[in-house]
Design an enzyme around this catalytic site. Structure first.
Site, short mmCIF file in Angstrom:
data_model
loop_
_atom_site.label_atom_id
_atom_site.label_comp_id
_atom_site.label_asym_id
_atom_site.label_seq_id
_atom_site.Cartn_x
_atom_site.Cartn_y
_atom_site.Cartn_z
N GLY A 11 85.17 70.87 23.81
CA GLY A 11 84.48 71.23 23.00
C GLY A 11 83.00 70.55 22.59
N GLY A 14 79.63 71.76 21.80
CA GLY A 14 79.44 72.43 20.57
C GLY A 14 78.64 72.07 19.37
N ILE A 16 79.58 70.65 16.26
CA ILE A 16 80.27 69.56 15.91
C ILE A 16 80.72 68.42 17.41
CG2 ILE A 16 82.56 70.07 15.59
CD1 ILE A 16 80.58 67.62 13.62
N GLY A 17 81.13 69.20 18.20
CA GLY A 17 81.40 68.46 19.52
C GLY A 17 80.41 67.49 19.91
N LYS A 133 94.45 77.26 11.90
CA LYS A 133 94.64 75.51 11.72
C LYS A 133 96.02 75.18 11.57
CE LYS A 133 89.71 73.96 11.21
NZ LYS A 133 88.76 73.30 10.53
N ARG A 137 98.62 72.64 13.40
CA ARG A 137 99.39 71.55 12.41
C ARG A 137 100.75 71.63 12.55
NH1 ARG A 137 96.91 69.19 6.92
NH2 ARG A 137 94.68 68.82 7.48
#
Length: 318
Positions: A11, A14, A16-17, A133, A137
């Site tokens: 990513g 992207g 934030i990537g 998410k 985890r």
């Protein structure tokens, strides 16, 4: 403890990537190899971005993120995987984790966590945007030898479309807006509730710091941020930096926000998850007893509210 020397990023181009990838490149003297894994489509649609990465020494691997053979081959020689994948493909990280645990070279995995703490409290397990998410985890907790860190940053203090300091349309402004051109702000809650935010630039720097402080970051949700402010303080800073002219400011109460959220889910609106996150932030879901910046040597030098608003104005006026 394994020292991070060779990083493979998913990513990387992207939202934030690109910030995390650039932060890693800014500190590339600490690493031996930096690679990205991307789709064949991205090679064409973002060929200029890919070209810039290549010019900085980044190795490029391409294939489908669900291809076990392609991913497994790309893992070769990399000790650390950094995932920056978007919310729509969060679930694919489970297979990435399974492959990482079995691969002889991979020792660490940083999942795409950047944002709200999905295990903040008992009610967090029931929040719709958290479900994928939470599964990621759970997959990491099942591993035996794979080191991992969750970099938890809270909402992004930026003005890119849909982010906390962005201008939203008049139709959507009840979910919060800071509109520079209209000099209009809609604040959430009573405007006095503190929210901890992180600029995307700082998300990149904090992720690199976590990579370089492996022992302190290992096996934990690293709760970091740039600054904490109230919506009223943010609006006041926008007023100050946009010429000092008074903005038109109104409030969306927490009860009203909950109503908007409920209605969005009933209507199947794609904005439902956004409203849930904004409700969580308004309820204080980004506030912790203490932040963890100090654990990775980042207590000082974070961007400020003034920095974030300055950049937000530049983005909105571009």
């Amino acid at each position: 403890m394994t020292t991070t020397k060779n990083i493979l990023i998913f990513g990387a181009t992207g939202l934030i990537g690109e910030h995390i990838t650039q932060a890693i490149l800014d500190q590339k003297s600490h690493f031996d190899r930096i690679g990205i894994y991307t789709s064949d489509n991205t090679l064409w649609t973002k060929h200029e971005d890919i070209g810039r990465l290549k010019s900085q020494g980044v190795e490029i691997f391409s294939g489908n993120v669900t291809s076990r053979d392609a991913v497994n081959e790309a893992y070769t020689g990399f000790d650390t995987i950094v995932s920056c994948v978007g919310r729509s493909v969060i679930q694919h990280q489970i297979q990435l984790i399974e492959l990482a645990e079995k691969h002889p070279d991979v020792k660490k995995f940083f999942p795409s966590e950047y944002g709200t703490d999905i295990e903040y409290g008992p009610s967090s397990a029931n929040e719709m945007p958290h479900q994928q998410k939470l599964k990621v985890r759970a997959a990491l907790k099942k591993t035996k030898d794979l080191e991992y860190t969750y970099v938890v940053t809270g909402p992004y203090a930026d003005a890119d479309s849909g982010l906390f300091l962005s201008a939203r349309s008049e139709e959507d402004e009840q979910s919060g807006t800071f509109d520079v051109q209209r000099k209009r702000a809609v604040l959430l809650g009573d405007g006095e509730g503190k929210i901890s935010l992180t600029t995307m630039y700082d998300v990149g720097r904090l992720t690199v710091a976590a990579l370089l402080h492996s022992e302190a970051a290992k096996g934990r949700a690293l709760k970091v941020n740039s600054f904490t402010a109230t919506p009223k303080e943010i609006a006041a800073e926008f007023e100050r930096q946009s010429g000092g002219h008074q903005w038109k400011v109104s409030i969306t109460s927490l009860d009203k926000l909950k109503q908007l959220e409920s209605r969005a889910y009933q209507q199947g609106s794609p904005q439902a998850g956004v409203l849930t996150l904004r409700r969580i932030w308004t309820e204080g879901g980004t506030l912790y007893e203490r932040r963890d910046n100090h654990l990775i040597g980042m207590e000082d030098g974070m961007e400020t509210l003034e920095d974030a608003v300055k950049r937000a104005i530049e983005v909105q006026m571009a």
